[in-house]
Design a protein around this motif. Structure first.
Motif, PDB file in Angstrom:
ATOM      1  N   ALA A 100     -82.215  37.858 -65.335  1.00 32.02           N
ATOM      2  CA  ALA A 100     -82.067  39.181 -64.226  1.00 32.02           C
ATOM      3  C   ALA A 100     -80.859  38.548 -63.386  1.00 32.02           C
ATOM      4  O   ALA A 100     -80.081  39.353 -62.749  1.00 32.02           O
ATOM      5  N   GLN A 101     -80.767  37.403 -63.070  1.00 35.27           N
ATOM      6  CA  GLN A 101     -79.773  36.863 -62.172  1.00 35.27           C
ATOM      7  C   GLN A 101     -78.123  36.922 -62.718  1.00 35.27           C
ATOM      8  O   GLN A 101     -77.345  37.560 -62.203  1.00 35.27           O
ATOM      9  N   GLU A 102     -78.378  36.548 -64.208  1.00 34.58           N
ATOM     10  CA  GLU A 102     -77.010  36.676 -64.963  1.00 34.58           C
ATOM     11  C   GLU A 102     -76.652  38.287 -65.030  1.00 34.58           C
ATOM     12  O   GLU A 102     -75.318  38.511 -64.997  1.00 34.58           O
ATOM     13  N   CYS A 103     -77.609  39.197 -65.413  1.00 42.06           N
ATOM     14  CA  CYS A 103     -77.323  40.584 -65.528  1.00 42.06           C
ATOM     15  C   CYS A 103     -76.693  40.940 -63.925  1.00 42.06           C
ATOM     16  O   CYS A 103     -75.851  41.948 -64.066  1.00 42.06           O
ATOM     17  N   GLY A 104     -77.153  40.666 -62.754  1.00 40.94           N
ATOM     18  CA  GLY A 104     -76.472  41.012 -61.735  1.00 40.94           C
ATOM     19  C   GLY A 104     -75.150  40.377 -61.390  1.00 40.94           C
ATOM     20  O   GLY A 104     -74.376  40.985 -61.049  1.00 40.94           O
ATOM     21  N   TYR A 105     -74.895  38.998 -61.834  1.00 36.48           N
ATOM     22  CA  TYR A 105     -73.584  38.392 -61.699  1.00 36.48           C
ATOM     23  C   TYR A 105     -72.441  39.172 -62.483  1.00 36.48           C
ATOM     24  O   TYR A 105     -71.622  39.075 -61.883  1.00 36.48           O
ATOM     25  N   HIS A 106     -73.016  39.652 -63.616  1.00 39.63           N
ATOM     26  CA  HIS A 106     -71.979  40.304 -64.451  1.00 39.63           C
ATOM     27  C   HIS A 106     -71.985  42.086 -64.477  1.00 39.63           C
ATOM     28  O   HIS A 106     -71.428  42.473 -64.966  1.00 39.63           O
ATOM     29  N   ALA A 107     -73.106  42.214 -63.355  1.00 40.81           N
ATOM     30  CA  ALA A 107     -73.070  43.810 -62.912  1.00 40.81           C
ATOM     31  C   ALA A 107     -73.455  44.626 -64.299  1.00 40.81           C
ATOM     32  O   ALA A 107     -72.807  45.725 -64.456  1.00 40.81           O
ATOM     33  N   LEU A 108     -74.139  44.175 -65.064  1.00 37.02           N
ATOM     34  CA  LEU A 108     -74.730  44.811 -66.132  1.00 37.02           C
ATOM     35  C   LEU A 108     -75.153  46.170 -66.185  1.00 37.02           C
ATOM     36  O   LEU A 108     -76.292  46.429 -65.182  1.00 37.02           O
ATOM     37  N   PRO A 109     -74.374  47.308 -66.569  1.00 33.40           N
ATOM     38  CA  PRO A 109     -74.568  48.616 -66.192  1.00 33.40           C
ATOM     39  C   PRO A 109     -75.764  48.964 -67.117  1.00 33.40           C
ATOM     40  O   PRO A 109     -76.431  50.260 -66.584  1.00 33.40           O
ATOM     41  N   GLU A 110     -76.248  48.542 -68.213  1.00 33.26           N
ATOM     42  CA  GLU A 110     -77.399  49.188 -69.100  1.00 33.26           C
ATOM     43  C   GLU A 110     -78.763  49.042 -68.433  1.00 33.26           C
ATOM     44  O   GLU A 110     -78.817  47.989 -67.702  1.00 33.26           O
ATOM     45  N   PRO A 111     -79.578  49.931 -68.498  1.00 26.05           N
ATOM     46  CA  PRO A 111     -81.002  49.642 -67.902  1.00 26.05           C
ATOM     47  C   PRO A 111     -81.974  48.481 -68.714  1.00 26.05           C
ATOM     48  O   PRO A 111     -83.149  48.746 -68.959  1.00 26.05           O
ATOM     49  N   LEU A 112     -81.335  47.313 -68.888  1.00 18.56           N
ATOM     50  CA  LEU A 112     -82.063  46.353 -69.707  1.00 18.56           C
ATOM     51  C   LEU A 112     -83.448  45.867 -68.772  1.00 18.56           C
ATOM     52  O   LEU A 112     -84.447  45.828 -69.371  1.00 18.56           O
ATOM     53  N   LEU A 113     -83.266  45.630 -67.743  1.00 18.96           N
ATOM     54  CA  LEU A 113     -84.504  45.205 -66.887  1.00 18.96           C
ATOM     55  C   LEU A 113     -85.448  46.511 -66.788  1.00 18.96           C
ATOM     56  O   LEU A 113     -86.710  46.023 -66.672  1.00 18.96           O
ATOM     57  N   GLU A 114     -84.945  47.318 -66.307  1.00 17.23           N
ATOM     58  CA  GLU A 114     -85.865  48.620 -66.036  1.00 17.23           C
ATOM     59  C   GLU A 114     -86.775  48.861 -67.493  1.00 17.23           C
ATOM     60  O   GLU A 114     -88.051  49.154 -67.414  1.00 17.23           O
ATOM     61  N   SER A 115     -86.154  48.863 -68.473  1.00 14.44           N
ATOM     62  CA  SER A 115     -86.719  49.005 -69.652  1.00 14.44           C
ATOM     63  C   SER A 115     -87.287  47.907 -70.327  1.00 14.44           C
ATOM     64  O   SER A 115     -88.625  47.837 -70.564  1.00 14.44           O
ATOM     65  N   ALA A 116     -86.771  46.785 -70.553  1.00 11.17           N
ATOM     66  CA  ALA A 116     -87.314  45.667 -71.444  1.00 11.17           C
ATOM     67  C   ALA A 116     -88.187  44.919 -70.793  1.00 11.17           C
ATOM     68  O   ALA A 116     -88.882  44.026 -70.949  1.00 11.17           O
ATOM     69  N   TRP A 117     -88.146  44.710 -69.180  1.00  8.01           N
ATOM     70  CA  TRP A 117     -88.931  44.089 -68.315  1.00  8.01           C
ATOM     71  C   TRP A 117     -89.856  44.879 -67.727  1.00  8.01           C
ATOM     72  O   TRP A 117     -91.063  44.577 -67.738  1.00  8.01           O
ATOM     73  N   THR A 118     -89.539  45.853 -66.640  1.00 11.76           N
ATOM     74  CA  THR A 118     -90.668  46.820 -66.038  1.00 11.76           C
ATOM     75  C   THR A 118     -91.447  47.708 -66.840  1.00 11.76           C
ATOM     76  O   THR A 118     -92.597  47.758 -66.830  1.00 11.76           O
ATOM     77  N   GLY A 119     -90.417  48.284 -67.832  1.00  9.84           N
ATOM     78  CA  GLY A 119     -91.253  49.488 -68.751  1.00  9.84           C
ATOM     79  C   GLY A 119     -92.006  48.698 -69.773  1.00  9.84           C
ATOM     80  O   GLY A 119     -93.231  48.994 -70.031  1.00  9.84           O
ATOM     81  N   ALA A 120     -91.340  47.807 -70.384  1.00  6.29           N
ATOM     82  CA  ALA A 120     -92.361  46.943 -71.268  1.00  6.29           C
ATOM     83  C   ALA A 120     -93.700  46.392 -70.624  1.00  6.29           C
ATOM     84  O   ALA A 120     -94.679  46.422 -71.458  1.00  6.29           O
TER      85      ALA A 120
END
Length: 349
Positions: free
Chosen positions: A75-95
């Motif tokens: 998740a830190q890397e997703c923030g560092y690169h400002a990943l726009p896709e909802p990877l964390l919402e779907s694959a971490w929180t939703g899953a």
């Protein structure tokens, strides 16, 4: 207790870092801002091909069965690169929420779809009522009257809401309750855990965003010259950047502690998550403010990449509970009679 990350965890995050460095650039983010959907199907497919959509999914359903500690560095890397896709919402929180449901065909089918990237999950919570990426979701998980419902977006009325961050697409959702779509009568417990995981994901992203804004500011002050000297050589500028670096280093262990608490089901994990969200948000806000200052008048402009990360940090500050909510929750824990505080209570395992 030795609380260092394992070799396989650091190797995984190294591979994620290289992937995001190659695939998620500021130029791509700006280009996605101009698209009606704001999203890239190609990028999502690449995330799925890397196995990132299945990190939280149990191995029996095609995933890797990783936990919150494994996720926090990613998740830190997703923030560092400002990943726009909802990877964390779907694959971490939703899953994580779906995996917590009792064994059923619904649970097994959707976990398999999340793992292979064919499904995206969107969630709402009373303290986070705007649903991110509801229009792109395969399924929305919504609670009402103590029950949890699985609602396809096409059966609801979605109203787009403005966000300071063009990458964060938010919607209000109006829907008619249908008991046939009820998947659990224990929504309060399930949604509370999902809320904590969403807040932790935001906190970890804010760490990455803080680091990126600090790096951009350091690079700019090393190149920008005034009176024949780099502006970064002046003491006042150094102090600004040092303040951010200190704030970031103090926030990191707080976020890691919260991830450990979530992964091990610690009794006071909600308070640890709130502490993490506060510490990470304060570091990101300071990085944004001082980043603007050391960039001078350029700090406000659209042309600089700094604004991409500032806007995401401002948006995540209010996501999954605003600062007043998390301050209240942390305060209630600290002031409780007999609260487990101090070094001796940090890790009980």
């Amino acid at each position: 207790m030795d609380f260092t990350f394992k070799e396989d965890q650091t190797m995984l995050v190294d591979s994620v870092r290289k992937f995001l460095m190659n695939e998620v650039s500021p130029e791509l983010i700006r280009e996605l801002w101009t698209r009606p959907s704001g999203r890239s199907r190609e990028l999502w497919n690449l995330l799925a091909a890397q196995g990132l959509t299945g990190l939280s999914v149990p191995e029996a359903h095609g995933g890797m069965g990783l936990n919150d500690i494994d996720w926090v560095l990613i998740a830190q890397e997703c923030g560092y690169h400002a990943l726009p896709e909802p990877l964390l919402e779907s694959a971490w929180t939703g899953a994580g929420l779906i995996a917590a449901l009792p064994e059923s065909d619904f649970r097994n089918q959707w976990l398999a779809k999340i793992a292979d990237g064919s499904a995206r999950i969107a969630l709402a919570h009373p303290h986070s009522p705007l649903v991110a990426d509801a229009d792109q979701a395969s399924l929305m998980l919504l609670s009402r009257g103590g029950k949890l419902y699985a609602v396809p977006p096409q059966l609801a009325r979605l109203t787009a809401q403005p966000s300071v961050d063009p990458s964060r697409r938010l919607f209000t959702v109006n829907w008619e309750r249908d008991e046939r779509s009820c998947i659990s009568s224990d929504a309060d417990v399930l949604c509370a855990e999902a809320f904590n995981r969403g807040a932790l994901a935001s906190a970890a992203q804010l760490l990455g965003l803080t680091q990126r804004m600090l790096d951009l500011s350091i690079d700019y002050t090393a190149q920008r010259k005034q009176f024949g000297k780099p502006v970064g050589s002046y003491q006042a500028v150094k102090h600004h950047l040092a303040d951010v670096a200190i704030k970031l280093e103090f926030a990191r262990p707080v976020v890691y502690r919260a991830a450990h608490a979530m992964a091990h089901g610690a009794p006071f994990r909600a308070a640890h998550v709130s502490h993490a969200k506060i510490a990470a948000a304060e570091a990101a806000q300071l990085a944004a403010r001082h980043g603007i200052q050391v960039h001078g008048a350029m700090g406000y402009t659209w042309e600089l990449d700094l604004q991409i990360f500032m806007k995401m940090a401002w948006a995540l500050d209010a996501a999954w509970g605003d600062r007043s909510f998390h301050l209240a929750r942390t305060r209630a824990f600290v002031l409780e009679s007999g609260a487990a505080l101090g070094p001796g209570c940090t890790f009980e395992e």
